[in-house]
Design a protein around this motif. Sequence first.
Motif, PDB file in Angstrom:
ATOM      1  N   GLU A 196       0.841  -1.195   0.000  1.00 33.81           N
ATOM      2  CA  GLU A 196       0.000   0.000   0.000  1.00 33.81           C
ATOM      3  C   GLU A 196       0.880   1.251   0.000  1.00 33.81           C
ATOM      4  OE1 GLU A 196      -2.340  -0.501   3.485  1.00 33.81           O
ATOM      5  OE2 GLU A 196      -3.351  -2.311   2.740  1.00 33.81           O
ATOM      6  N   ARG A 197       0.247   2.406  -0.091  1.00 34.10           N
ATOM      7  CA  ARG A 197       0.987   3.652  -0.162  1.00 34.10           C
ATOM      8  C   ARG A 197       1.740   3.911   1.142  1.00 34.10           C
ATOM      9  NH1 ARG A 197      -2.227   9.192  -0.858  1.00 34.10           N
ATOM     10  NH2 ARG A 197      -2.794   8.656   1.272  1.00 34.10           N
ATOM     11  N   THR A 198       3.006   4.252   1.022  1.00 35.38           N
ATOM     12  CA  THR A 198       3.798   4.632   2.192  1.00 35.38           C
ATOM     13  C   THR A 198       3.900   6.151   2.253  1.00 35.38           C
ATOM     14  OG1 THR A 198       5.823   4.386   0.879  1.00 35.38           O
ATOM     15  CG2 THR A 198       5.168   2.528   2.248  1.00 35.38           C
ATOM     16  N   ASP A 199       4.022   6.659   3.475  1.00 29.80           N
ATOM     17  CA  ASP A 199       4.191   8.093   3.672  1.00 29.80           C
ATOM     18  C   ASP A 199       5.147   8.282   4.847  1.00 29.80           C
ATOM     19  OD1 ASP A 199       2.756   7.868   6.083  1.00 29.80           O
ATOM     20  OD2 ASP A 199       0.870   8.487   5.183  1.00 29.80           O
ATOM     21  N   PRO A 200       5.432   9.521   5.270  1.00 30.31           N
ATOM     22  CA  PRO A 200       6.393   9.710   6.356  1.00 30.31           C
ATOM     23  C   PRO A 200       6.092   8.922   7.623  1.00 30.31           C
ATOM     24  CG  PRO A 200       6.038  11.792   5.245  1.00 30.31           C
ATOM     25  CD  PRO A 200       5.063  10.816   4.645  1.00 30.31           C
ATOM     26  N   ARG A 201       4.837   8.611   7.886  1.00 33.09           N
ATOM     27  CA  ARG A 201       4.495   7.839   9.086  1.00 33.09           C
ATOM     28  C   ARG A 201       5.008   6.395   8.999  1.00 33.09           C
ATOM     29  NH1 ARG A 201      -1.788   9.185   8.900  1.00 33.09           N
ATOM     30  NH2 ARG A 201      -1.318   8.490   6.778  1.00 33.09           N
ATOM     31  N   SER A 202       5.247   5.908   7.762  1.00 35.13           N
ATOM     32  CA  SER A 202       5.826   4.572   7.598  1.00 35.13           C
ATOM     33  C   SER A 202       7.254   4.553   8.124  1.00 35.13           C
ATOM     34  CB  SER A 202       5.797   4.167   6.122  1.00 35.13           C
ATOM     35  OG  SER A 202       4.493   4.276   5.586  1.00 35.13           O
ATOM     36  N   ASP A 203       8.000   5.632   7.890  1.00 30.59           N
ATOM     37  CA  ASP A 203       9.353   5.739   8.443  1.00 30.59           C
ATOM     38  C   ASP A 203       9.323   5.788   9.964  1.00 30.59           C
ATOM     39  OD1 ASP A 203      10.709   5.671   6.051  1.00 30.59           O
ATOM     40  OD2 ASP A 203      10.956   7.841   5.881  1.00 30.59           O
ATOM     41  N   LEU A 204       8.285   6.412  10.529  1.00 28.21           N
ATOM     42  CA  LEU A 204       8.201   6.489  11.986  1.00 28.21           C
ATOM     43  C   LEU A 204       7.935   5.109  12.594  1.00 28.21           C
ATOM     44  CD1 LEU A 204       6.254   9.844  12.519  1.00 28.21           C
ATOM     45  CD2 LEU A 204       8.725   9.417  12.498  1.00 28.21           C
ATOM     46  N   LEU A 242       4.722   4.535  18.186  1.00 26.89           N
ATOM     47  CA  LEU A 242       5.367   4.415  16.881  1.00 26.89           C
ATOM     48  C   LEU A 242       5.013   3.100  16.195  1.00 26.89           C
ATOM     49  CD1 LEU A 242       8.900   5.806  17.841  1.00 26.89           C
ATOM     50  CD2 LEU A 242       7.299   6.891  16.273  1.00 26.89           C
ATOM     51  N   LEU A 243       4.764   2.054  16.981  1.00 24.99           N
ATOM     52  CA  LEU A 243       4.508   0.727  16.422  1.00 24.99           C
ATOM     53  C   LEU A 243       3.027   0.441  16.217  1.00 24.99           C
ATOM     54  CD1 LEU A 243       7.139  -1.361  18.437  1.00 24.99           C
ATOM     55  CD2 LEU A 243       7.247  -0.672  16.027  1.00 24.99           C
ATOM     56  N   GLU A 244       2.192   1.446  16.303  1.00 23.20           N
ATOM     57  CA  GLU A 244       0.774   1.242  16.023  1.00 23.20           C
ATOM     58  C   GLU A 244       0.588   0.731  14.592  1.00 23.20           C
ATOM     59  OE1 GLU A 244      -1.925   1.352  17.675  1.00 23.20           O
ATOM     60  OE2 GLU A 244      -1.498   2.424  19.544  1.00 23.20           O
ATOM     61  N   GLN A 245      -0.330  -0.213  14.419  1.00 20.46           N
ATOM     62  CA  GLN A 245      -0.559  -0.790  13.093  1.00 20.46           C
ATOM     63  C   GLN A 245      -1.122   0.234  12.110  1.00 20.46           C
ATOM     64  OE1 GLN A 245      -0.043  -4.318  12.044  1.00 20.46           O
ATOM     65  NE2 GLN A 245       1.373  -3.886  13.725  1.00 20.46           N
ATOM     66  N   ALA A 246      -2.026   1.071  12.564  1.00 23.92           N
ATOM     67  CA  ALA A 246      -2.655   2.059  11.688  1.00 23.92           C
ATOM     68  C   ALA A 246      -1.846   3.349  11.691  1.00 23.92           C
ATOM     69  CB  ALA A 246      -4.082   2.334  12.151  1.00 23.92           C
ATOM     70  N   PRO A 247      -1.448   3.864  10.528  1.00 26.90           N
ATOM     71  CA  PRO A 247      -0.636   5.086  10.484  1.00 26.90           C
ATOM     72  C   PRO A 247      -1.264   6.265  11.215  1.00 26.90           C
ATOM     73  CG  PRO A 247      -0.707   4.049   8.320  1.00 26.90           C
ATOM     74  CD  PRO A 247      -1.691   3.310   9.183  1.00 26.90           C
ATOM     75  N   GLU A 248      -2.594   6.375  11.196  1.00 28.88           N
ATOM     76  CA  GLU A 248      -3.251   7.525  11.825  1.00 28.88           C
ATOM     77  C   GLU A 248      -3.139   7.483  13.348  1.00 28.88           C
ATOM     78  OE1 GLU A 248      -6.558   4.555  10.653  1.00 28.88           O
ATOM     79  OE2 GLU A 248      -4.671   5.338   9.820  1.00 28.88           O
ATOM     80  N   HIS A 249      -2.781   6.341  13.918  1.00 25.20           N
ATOM     81  CA  HIS A 249      -2.627   6.230  15.371  1.00 25.20           C
ATOM     82  C   HIS A 249      -1.194   6.482  15.832  1.00 25.20           C
ATOM     83  CE1 HIS A 249      -6.404   3.443  15.395  1.00 25.20           C
ATOM     84  NE2 HIS A 249      -6.720   4.735  15.325  1.00 25.20           N
ATOM     85  N   ARG A 250      -0.278   6.590  14.896  1.00 27.41           N
ATOM     86  CA  ARG A 250       1.118   6.876  15.246  1.00 27.41           C
ATOM     87  C   ARG A 250       1.321   8.384  15.371  1.00 27.41           C
ATOM     88  NH1 ARG A 250       2.889   3.660   9.951  1.00 27.41           N
ATOM     89  NH2 ARG A 250       1.885   1.668  10.473  1.00 27.41           N
ATOM     90  N   PRO A 251       2.449   8.828  15.914  1.00 26.93           N
ATOM     91  CA  PRO A 251       2.788  10.251  15.792  1.00 26.93           C
ATOM     92  C   PRO A 251       2.768  10.635  14.310  1.00 26.93           C
ATOM     93  CG  PRO A 251       4.288   9.159  17.307  1.00 26.93           C
ATOM     94  CD  PRO A 251       3.470   8.074  16.683  1.00 26.93           C
ATOM     95  N   GLN A 252       2.319  11.832  14.029  1.00 25.52           N
ATOM     96  CA  GLN A 252       2.126  12.225  12.632  1.00 25.52           C
ATOM     97  C   GLN A 252       3.332  12.930  12.023  1.00 25.52           C
ATOM     98  OE1 GLN A 252      -1.121  11.339  11.023  1.00 25.52           O
ATOM     99  NE2 GLN A 252      -0.631  10.044  12.798  1.00 25.52           N
ATOM    100  N   HIS A 253       4.272  13.380  12.845  1.00 25.06           N
ATOM    101  CA  HIS A 253       5.415  14.126  12.332  1.00 25.06           C
ATOM    102  C   HIS A 253       6.686  13.707  13.077  1.00 25.06           C
ATOM    103  CE1 HIS A 253       2.574  16.790  10.287  1.00 25.06           C
ATOM    104  NE2 HIS A 253       1.919  16.880  11.433  1.00 25.06           N
TER     105      HIS A 253
END
Length: 549
Positions: free
Chosen positions: A194-202, A244-255
């Motif tokens: 799926e699409r990766t974004d900066p939260r994938s790096d986090l 940081l290890l939340e499965q859903a990107p929206e639940h991780r830190p955003q920046h």
Amino acid sequence: MDVQGGLRPGDVLEHRYRLLQVLGQGGMGRVFVAEDLRLAGKRWAIKETVPPIGDASGFLREAELLARLQHPMLPQIVDYYGPSERNRCAYVVMELISGVTLDAELQHRGGRLPAATIVRIGSQLCEALVYLHGQKPEPIVFRDIKPSNIMLDEKGRVRLIDFGIARRFKPEQPGDTLPLGSVGFAAPEQLRGERTDPRSDLYSLGAVLYFLLSGGQYAALRSGPLAVHCTHAPEPLLRLVERLLEQAPEHRPQHAAEVLDALRALELKPRLESMGGAAAAEMSVRSEPRLMLVGGLYRGAGATFAAVCLAKALAQAGVDHAVAEHPVIEPELYALLDGERRAPQGYAFANERSAADMTAPATVWIEGYTEWVASRPGAEADDWTAEQTERWLGTIRRSVVIVDIGDRWRHPAVATMCDAAAGLLVVADPSPSKLSRSQVQALLRELDGLARRGVPVTWVANRDAPSPRRGDWLRMLPAMPAISLPAFAPQRMLEAQWLGDVVPAADEAGKAAAAAFAAFVQRAFPRGITASGPRRKSIWPPMRRSGSR
């Protein structure tokens, strides 16, 4: 991976780079050590890879993109070559970094690193991510943060060493071309293609922190709370890793900036808790940012130029710092630095960072050791107050904060800063008509009074050149200038500014300016940031600073 048609040790790439040995090999290619046949004694790392069939132009675009990156934690890419009819492989020539990979360091330490060391490593990785995610027109997502791609160099600094699958984040793109990434460290959405974004790096950052804290275990295989596997980690760090290890990107830190703030707070806390009473209070005071004001005796004296020169010297010394343009002066820093191209998306301008209750981290512009805090062009705020200045400074979390005040010494929002500053840099140039003005003479007396009250005042002679009247000019100043900046050729200054560089560093004049400020930094900080200079009343409200950026 098929590397048929690739090069072997002893071969010469493009008549310049002789391959000496294979440094490493993985799923994305091989890395060679090579000697430079043009620059005697110079060695490089050369990455050999096979781009997807039909994507040679894509490789060249990405290589050109990465070659423009400049950050102390990223390897400098100096050359690149696409596939040819005789060789399917592509090559990237980059800085050869001496050191040890993070996984090798963990193994060498018996699977145990101190929590403080892990926090410091995480902070440095975050600084690199803030820089990458702030690139324009789209953020760069690294997509392969893992211990074997992280090196500790000979100075103990973190370096990201493999950009094999880094890519631009394009919001309109529904998914990545290939589900690339390293199992155990790649984000769940990345492994699913799926699409990766900066939260994938986090997420990957969290997986690396977990790997270090647990002595080499993989976050994806864990069961139960993190505290079961990371027994020596402080609770706030475990909570951050969990997020940081939340499965859903929206639940991780955003920046990445949000994570960097949290890690920096953890870096300071153990030092304070290990001290008692007066020692802890002393450390707390010394951990406040050191405020350096840079101003001109009159408009056009060169305050902004001097502030940038000081920033370059601090960066060279490895000191994290900010250059902040006070909102009461006419904005020019953003344009001088080519902010339209270089500043990150959603960048919070200086005059937009004064909210008393900032609930979200501001998007900051960090390049290497420097944070640029520029005002929005055309937004001079003459009604700015001292209280707004306090709140504004509280959003800047760097060891040294350089504030460009132009010629606004008497503005109420500036005057209150002078007694609290660790030092003032006053810039003058050899203009007799300006120096003889009554208001300038009055300002000279006020600055002399500040010096008598114990505020360190350093005089900067800008556009200093040999002249029969040079002595007359210098005698008009209250003290002999400690920093002399030579005159630059106007054409070179214009060329540099069009490239987004305020200082033409390659010129002889640029080298002289760098040497002058390097000597000043060495004098001003003889034992590092925390030990030099007199302690002064801070104008940063501690409670207000702790949760803001």
